[in-house]
Design an enzyme around this catalytic site. Structure first.
Site, PDB file in Angstrom:
ATOM      1  N   LEU A  21       0.837  -1.209   0.000  1.00 59.37           N
ATOM      2  CA  LEU A  21       0.000   0.000   0.000  1.00 59.37           C
ATOM      3  C   LEU A  21       0.874   1.262   0.000  1.00 59.37           C
ATOM      4  O   LEU A  21       0.362   2.369  -0.157  1.00 59.37           O
ATOM      5  CB  LEU A  21      -0.896   0.036   1.252  1.00 59.37           C
ATOM      6  CG  LEU A  21      -2.009  -1.002   1.367  1.00 59.37           C
ATOM      7  CD1 LEU A  21      -2.780  -0.806   2.676  1.00 59.37           C
ATOM      8  CD2 LEU A  21      -2.967  -0.910   0.189  1.00 59.37           C
ATOM      9  N   THR A  67      10.874  -3.409   2.824  1.00 54.24           N
ATOM     10  CA  THR A  67       9.923  -4.383   3.345  1.00 54.24           C
ATOM     11  C   THR A  67      10.423  -5.800   3.090  1.00 54.24           C
ATOM     12  O   THR A  67      11.547  -5.993   2.606  1.00 54.24           O
ATOM     13  CB  THR A  67       8.493  -4.080   2.788  1.00 54.24           C
ATOM     14  OG1 THR A  67       7.584  -4.963   3.428  1.00 54.24           O
ATOM     15  CG2 THR A  67       8.380  -4.240   1.291  1.00 54.24           C
ATOM     16  N   LYS A  71      14.508  -6.467   5.190  1.00 58.14           N
ATOM     17  CA  LYS A  71      14.670  -5.590   6.354  1.00 58.14           C
ATOM     18  C   LYS A  71      15.964  -5.850   7.141  1.00 58.14           C
ATOM     19  O   LYS A  71      16.531  -4.928   7.712  1.00 58.14           O
ATOM     20  CB  LYS A  71      13.474  -5.709   7.287  1.00 58.14           C
ATOM     21  CG  LYS A  71      12.234  -4.989   6.770  1.00 58.14           C
ATOM     22  CD  LYS A  71      11.113  -5.113   7.781  1.00 58.14           C
ATOM     23  CE  LYS A  71       9.949  -4.232   7.384  1.00 58.14           C
ATOM     24  NZ  LYS A  71       8.914  -4.188   8.419  1.00 58.14           N
ATOM     25  N   ASN A  92      13.636  -0.275   8.226  1.00 53.28           N
ATOM     26  CA  ASN A  92      12.461  -0.180   7.345  1.00 53.28           C
ATOM     27  C   ASN A  92      12.396   1.134   6.568  1.00 53.28           C
ATOM     28  O   ASN A  92      11.462   1.338   5.792  1.00 53.28           O
ATOM     29  CB  ASN A  92      11.147  -0.449   8.105  1.00 53.28           C
ATOM     30  CG  ASN A  92      10.561   0.790   8.729  1.00 53.28           C
ATOM     31  OD1 ASN A  92      11.283   1.699   9.130  1.00 53.28           O
ATOM     32  ND2 ASN A  92       9.254   0.829   8.821  1.00 53.28           N
ATOM     33  N   GLY A 134      10.422 -10.692  12.713  1.00 54.99           N
ATOM     34  CA  GLY A 134      10.887  -9.310  12.586  1.00 54.99           C
ATOM     35  C   GLY A 134       9.938  -8.305  13.215  1.00 54.99           C
ATOM     36  O   GLY A 134      10.370  -7.412  13.964  1.00 54.99           O
TER      37      GLY A 134
END
Ligand code: NAP
Length: 289
Positions: A21, A67, A71, A92, A134
């Site tokens: 997104l 992502t 990471k 991130n 994570g």
């Protein structure tokens, strides 16, 4: 949004990246601000990450989100890593500096944002975290920052759980951390006021799955905050069932929005419209069912 010769590039690196997104969320804010930036999805396979970073340098990318699955893998490729990212053991968000790439982690910040809006005294709450991957690391750091004196992390693999516990030695998190195998969950669920699902159980397209058994859900006390990091679907089946038990539910969308807004603020060097970012995500997110 008009892309011109002057437009600066931001983006997100992941694999796969099609369900992210982040492009919709960041570009909505960029457009609203009339900023001369564009935020692009970069689909990068694990074996190509170092090449991608060299490419980003060559094409003058200003900053990017990181992502799954990069990471942790990205950390040795960066010039500088902030204390937050070192503590979480993951990056991130990456910014371009004069010296190279600076990695940080805003997941704990994003996780805490909706909890800070609540009138709870987190010091007296001993959260239960499901999973030891994570995201669980960021949740644990967040709980410790909120002042929780004990945080209980549940994992299904005893060796991974032991390694997880070891990895916090010599950090302030070690003092509050208690690790447990999954079977111990039933006995503890009724004694906590905050439960966090940091496993992918129930995430699209496997929305029919639950992270815990119905019996465990039956132990959740009314008024408990039940937080699922998953934002697709929203709410998850776990949250729906917890709400039926009288829980206060929180899904993962606000965490996503808040960490993204924090990163964009740093990249653009100005305040960003969080409401616009949230609306953009809400329009794109998948409803339950
Ligand atoms: P991860 O590193 O792969 O960790 C997943 C954890 O879940 C591991 O501890 C894994 O156990 C456990 N797990 C997986 N399947 C399980 C099962 N069937 N039963 C019990 N435990 C199980 O993944 P992650 O990056 O932490 O992400 C976890 C979730 O958080 C995902 O749904 C992700 O979308 C979400 N997330 C949301 C945000 C946000 O902004 N809202 C940010 C980050 C992550 P093993 O280690 O034993 O495999």
């Amino acid at each position: 949004m008009m892309i011109k010769g002057t437009t600066k590039i931001l983006g997100v690196v992941g694999y796969p990246i099609v369900h992210s997104l982040s492009p919709v969320m960041h570009n909505a804010a960029i457009e609203h601000l009339g900023a001369d930036y564009v935020y692009v999805p970069f689909s990068v396979k694990p074996e190509d990450l170092a090449d991608a970073l060299r490419g980003f340098e060559a094409i003058d990318v200003q900053g990017f989100s990181v992502t799954i699955p990069h990471k942790q893998a990205i950390m040795p490729l960066l010039t500088e890593i902030t204390a937050e990212a070192k503590l979480s053991g993951a990056v991130n968000a990456v910014s371009r500096t004069e010296n190279g790439w600076k990695g940080t982690n805003y997941d704990s910040f994003g996780f805490m944002a909706p909890l800070k809006e609540m009138k709870e005294d987190w010091k007296n709450i001993a959260p239960v975290i499901l999973g030891n991957g994570g995201a669980a690391r960021s949740v644990l750091v967040g709980c410790q920052s909120l002042g929780c004196r004990e945080v209980h992390v549940f994992g299904r693999n005893p060796q991974k759980l032991a390694d997880f516990a070891d990895s916090w030695k010599n950090t302030p998190v070690h003092d509050v951390l208690r690790v447990h195998v999954w079977d111990e969950l039933g006995g503890m669920i009724s004694g906590t006021r905050l439960v966090v699902n940091a496993t992918p159980m129930g995430m699209y397209p496997r929305g029919g799955e639950l992270p815990v058994t119905e019996d465990v859900i039956g132990g959740i006390q009314p008024g408990t905050v039940v937080y699922d990091l998953i934002y697709s679907p929203r709410p998850t089946l776990f949250l729906t069932k917890a709400r039926e038990r009288g829980a206060v539910i929180v899904d993962g969308l606000e965490m996503l929005v808040q960490q993204g807004a924090k990163a964009l603020t740093i990249w653009l060097g100005r305040d960003v419209p969080v409401d616009i970012m949230r609306d953009a995500c809400l329009k794109q997110s998948k409803p339950a069912g």
